[in-house]
Design an enzyme around this catalytic site. Structure first.
Site, PDB file in Angstrom:
ATOM      1  N   SER A 262      77.735  45.433 -26.711  1.00 39.21           N
ATOM      2  CA  SER A 262      78.608  45.007 -25.620  1.00 39.21           C
ATOM      3  C   SER A 262      80.049  44.978 -26.092  1.00 39.21           C
ATOM      4  O   SER A 262      80.334  45.065 -27.279  1.00 39.21           O
ATOM      5  CB  SER A 262      78.197  43.601 -25.161  1.00 39.21           C
ATOM      6  OG  SER A 262      78.578  42.662 -26.151  1.00 39.21           O
ATOM      7  N   LYS A 263      80.925  44.838 -25.116  1.00 37.23           N
ATOM      8  CA  LYS A 263      82.336  44.744 -25.419  1.00 37.23           C
ATOM      9  C   LYS A 263      82.607  43.545 -26.332  1.00 37.23           C
ATOM     10  O   LYS A 263      83.441  43.602 -27.222  1.00 37.23           O
ATOM     11  CB  LYS A 263      83.087  44.593 -24.092  1.00 37.23           C
ATOM     12  CG  LYS A 263      84.571  44.463 -24.239  1.00 37.23           C
ATOM     13  CD  LYS A 263      85.256  44.609 -22.907  1.00 37.23           C
ATOM     14  CE  LYS A 263      86.361  43.584 -22.725  1.00 37.23           C
ATOM     15  NZ  LYS A 263      87.130  43.255 -23.918  1.00 37.23           N
TER      16      LYS A 263
END
Ligand code: GLU
Length: 503
Positions: A262-263
Site C-alpha cells: 500500500s501507499k
C-alpha cells in the site's frame, strides 16, 4: 490463421496509477509485442463519482515515461474507438436490452430504501442479503410482472436497474492462463447490476462489451478481478460470444509482513509506490519514481521480475529483451513480495550503463542549482565517481569536496586519524606534493607511498589524515586521484588548513 493478438490495459481514472497497475500495463505490452499483437489503452470512467481530475493524464504520462507505448487509445485513435467509456455511453444500453430479450437479464424496480430494509432484515437474522435465484421471484422485478404492468412502468419512467440473471445451480469451469482450471458454483453468486438507474452501465457490462467490440483476445489483469471472472464468462455465454482468454496476475505484497503493498508501506519505508509524483486535488503529494531519480529502465526491469521469472539466472533485461523472454506461463500464482533494495540494485546497474555525457550533464545541473562554477574537469569527476553512484544526486553527495573545500572535518574520523605526529607527517606530504613534477595520480602515489614505505610510518597514519584533510570525511575515490584532480595548490591549501585545525 489464428486471430491477431489484442490486449488492453483498462484503468479507471480514480487516482494515480499504483505500480501494480503499471506492472499490469507492462505485462499486457510484453504479451502483445511478443505475439506481434496490439496493446490498447482503454479508460474505464463509467463511475463518475469516483472520477479524479488529472488521473487520465497521469496514466498516459506514466506510460510515456516508462516507454510502454499503446497502439490504440485516447489520442491514438484506431478502428475501435472511442477509447474512453464515457464517450461510448450510447452503445451499452442496447446490449443490456439484448440480454433482457434473451432472458439473461431483467429490470429491477426495488428502491434503495426497500433494499436497505431487506439487508437489515437479513442481518438481524445473522444472514447476508444477496439478490439472486433464491429470492428474485419474490422481489420487485420484471421476472414477476405481467407484460402490461412492466410496459406501463417503463412508459411511466419508473427508475430501474438491469440485473444479470445468474443461473441457480451450475458448476462453471473457468480457465485462467496462470491459475489453470477454476470451478465456481453459480448458486453463490448474486445477480449483478449491469445497468444503473442513472443510465450508465456498470463496470461489468461496459468491460465485456468493450472487450468484445475492441476484439480483445486476452484479458490480462490483476488478481482482484478474479471474483468477477465467473460473471464475465457467463456474460460472454449469454451474448453468444466466444470469451477471450483470461490471465489474473498475482498481487504485489508488502516488503515485510502480510498483505497487499500500500501507499502507507511506501511512506513508512521511504520508497514510492507510484511511477510519477502525484498531486492530489486536496493538495496531498505522493512521491513518484521519476521525481525520486529512478531511471525508467530500472523501474521496468524491477516490475517485470515482480511476479514473473525467465527461468534462467538472467536479471538484467531491457524492454526489447523482455519482449523476447516474456512468457505468460511463467507468471507466478502467488503474491510477489516488493523489494525496495532490489529496486535500488536495478537502479545502480542501469546507472552504470549510462553514458558519461549523461552524468556530466546531470552534474552540471546540480552545480548550477547550487550556484557553483566548476574549475575542474567534470568528465574526470564523473569517471571517478560513476561506480559509486545509484542516483545522479549521489554525484554531489559523493563528490561535493571536488567543488568545495571541507568546511569542517568529521569528528569521529579525526579522533581516529590524528596522532601526535600527524602534523609532521602531513607537512612532509605537502613538501612531496610541492616538489612533484609529473602530475598524475600514479606518479603521486608512487612517490608518496614510496616515502611511507621507506620511512616505515604505516599507511593508516598517513592516508587517513590525508584523506580527511582533502575530503572532510572518510569517503571518496582513491586519494591520489583526488589530489591529481584538485591540483597542487588546492591540495596543499587543504592540507595546511587541516594542520592548523589540529594544532
Ligand atoms: N477498470 C478496471 C480497473 O480499474 C479494469 C479491470 C479489467 O482489466 O478488467 O482495474
Amino acid at each position: 490463421m489464428s486471430k491477431r493478438v489484442r490486449v488492453r490495459f483498462a484503468p479507471s481514472p480514480t487516482g494515480p496509477l499504483h505500480i501494480g497497475g503499471v506492472r499490469t500495463a507492462l505485462y499486457n505490452y510484453l504479451f502483445a509485442k511478443k505475439n506481434g499483437g496490439d496493446f490498447i489503452l482503454r479508460i474505464e470512467d463509467t463511475d463518475q463519482n469516483r472520477y479524479v481530475e488529472g488521473a487520465e493524464e497521469y496514466i498516459i504520462e506514466a506510460l510515456n515515461w516508462l516507454e510502454i507505448p499503446y497502439d490504440e487509445g485516447p489520442g491514438k485513435e484506431g478502428d475501435c474507438g472511442p477509447y474512453r467509456q464515457s464517450e461510448r455511453k450510447s452503445i451499452y444500453k442496447d446490449y443490456a436490452e439484448k440480454l433482457i430479450d434473451s432472458g439473461n437479464a431483467y429490470y429491477a424496480f426495488d428502491t434503495p430504501d426497500e433494499l436497505a430494509q431487506l439487508r437489515e432484515e437479513y442481518e438481524s437474522k445473522g444472514e447476508t442479503f444477496i439478490y439472486n435465484w433464491h429470492n428474485r421471484d419474490r422481489l420487485n422485478n420484471s421476472l414477476n410482472m405481467d407484460a402490461d404492468i412492466l410496459a406501463a412502468k417503463l412508459e411511466n419512467g419508473d427508475p430501474y436497474i438491469i440485473r444479470f440473471k445468474s443461473p441457480a445451480n451450475e458448476v462453471l469451469e473457468l480457465e485462467d492462463m496462470i491459475r489453470g482450471n477454476i470451478k465456481v458454483d453459480t448458486s453463490t453468486l448474486d445477480d449483478k447490476v449491469l445497468f444503473k438507474s442513472d443510465g450508465m452501465p456498470t463496470y461489468h457490462l461496459a468491460n465485456i462489451v468493450d472487450d468484445r467490440t475492441m476484439h480483445i483476445t486476452h484479458v490480462i489483469r490483476g488478481e482482484e478481478w478474479l471474483p468477477s471472472l465467473a460473471l464475465h464468462v457467463m456474460l460472454y455465454r449469454a451474448f453468444g460470444w466466444e470469451a477471450p482468454q483470461f490471465a489474473h496476475l498475482p498481487l504485489i505484497m508488502k516488503p515485510v509482513g502480510k498483505g497487499k503493498l500500500s501507499k502507507r508501506d511506501g511512506d513508512k519505508m521511504g520508497f514510492p509506490v507510484f511511477p510519477l509524483e502525484w498531486h492530489a486535488p486536496n493538495g496531498e503529494i505522493s512521491s513518484g519514481y521519476r521525481e525520486s531519480g529512478y531511471l525508467p529502465e530500472a523501474v521496468i526491469n524491477m516490475l517485470a521480475l515482480l511476479g514473473w521469472n525467465p527461468g534462467t539466472e538472467q536479471e538484467l533485461f531491457d524492454l526489447e529483451d523482455l519482449v523476447q523472454a516474456f512468457d505468460i506461463n511463467r507468471v507466478h500464482k502467488s503474491g510477489a513480495k516488493f523489494n525496495p533494495e532490489k529496486t535500488d540494485w536495478f537502479q545502480h546497474q542501469y546507472m552504470q550503463k549510462k553514458e558519461d555525457s549523461y552524468l556530466v550533464s546531470a552534474l552540471q545541473e546540480l552545480l548550477k542549482e547550487k550556484g557553483i562554477e566548476a574549475n575542474i574537469s567534470l568528465e574526470k569527476v564523473v569517471g571517478l565517481l560513476k561506480e559509486r553512484i545509484t542516483f545522479t544526486r549521489d554525484l554531489w553527495e559523493q563528490g561535493d569536496f571536488f567543488f568545495e573545500a571541507p568546511a569542517s572535518f568529521d569528528e569521529k574520523a579525526q579522533k581516529k586519524a590524528v596522532k601526535e605526529d600527524t602534523s609532521e607527517i602531513l607537512q612532509n606530504i605537502i613538501d612531496k606534493i610541492q616538489a612533484q613534477n609529473e602530475w598524475n595520480s600514479t606518479a603521486l602515489s608512487d612517490n608518496i607511498k614510496g616515502w611511507v614505505k621507506e620511512s616505515k610510518i604505516g599507511f593508516g597514519r598517513v592516508m587517513m589524515p590525508l584523506r580527511l584533510s582533502l575530503v572532510g570525511e572518510m569517503k571518496g575515490p582513491d586519494v591520489f586521484d583526488i589530489i591529481e584532480l584538485l591540483g597542487k595548490e588546492e591540495s596543499i591549501n587543504r592540507i595546511k588548513k587541516f594542520i592548523e585545525q589540529i594544532a
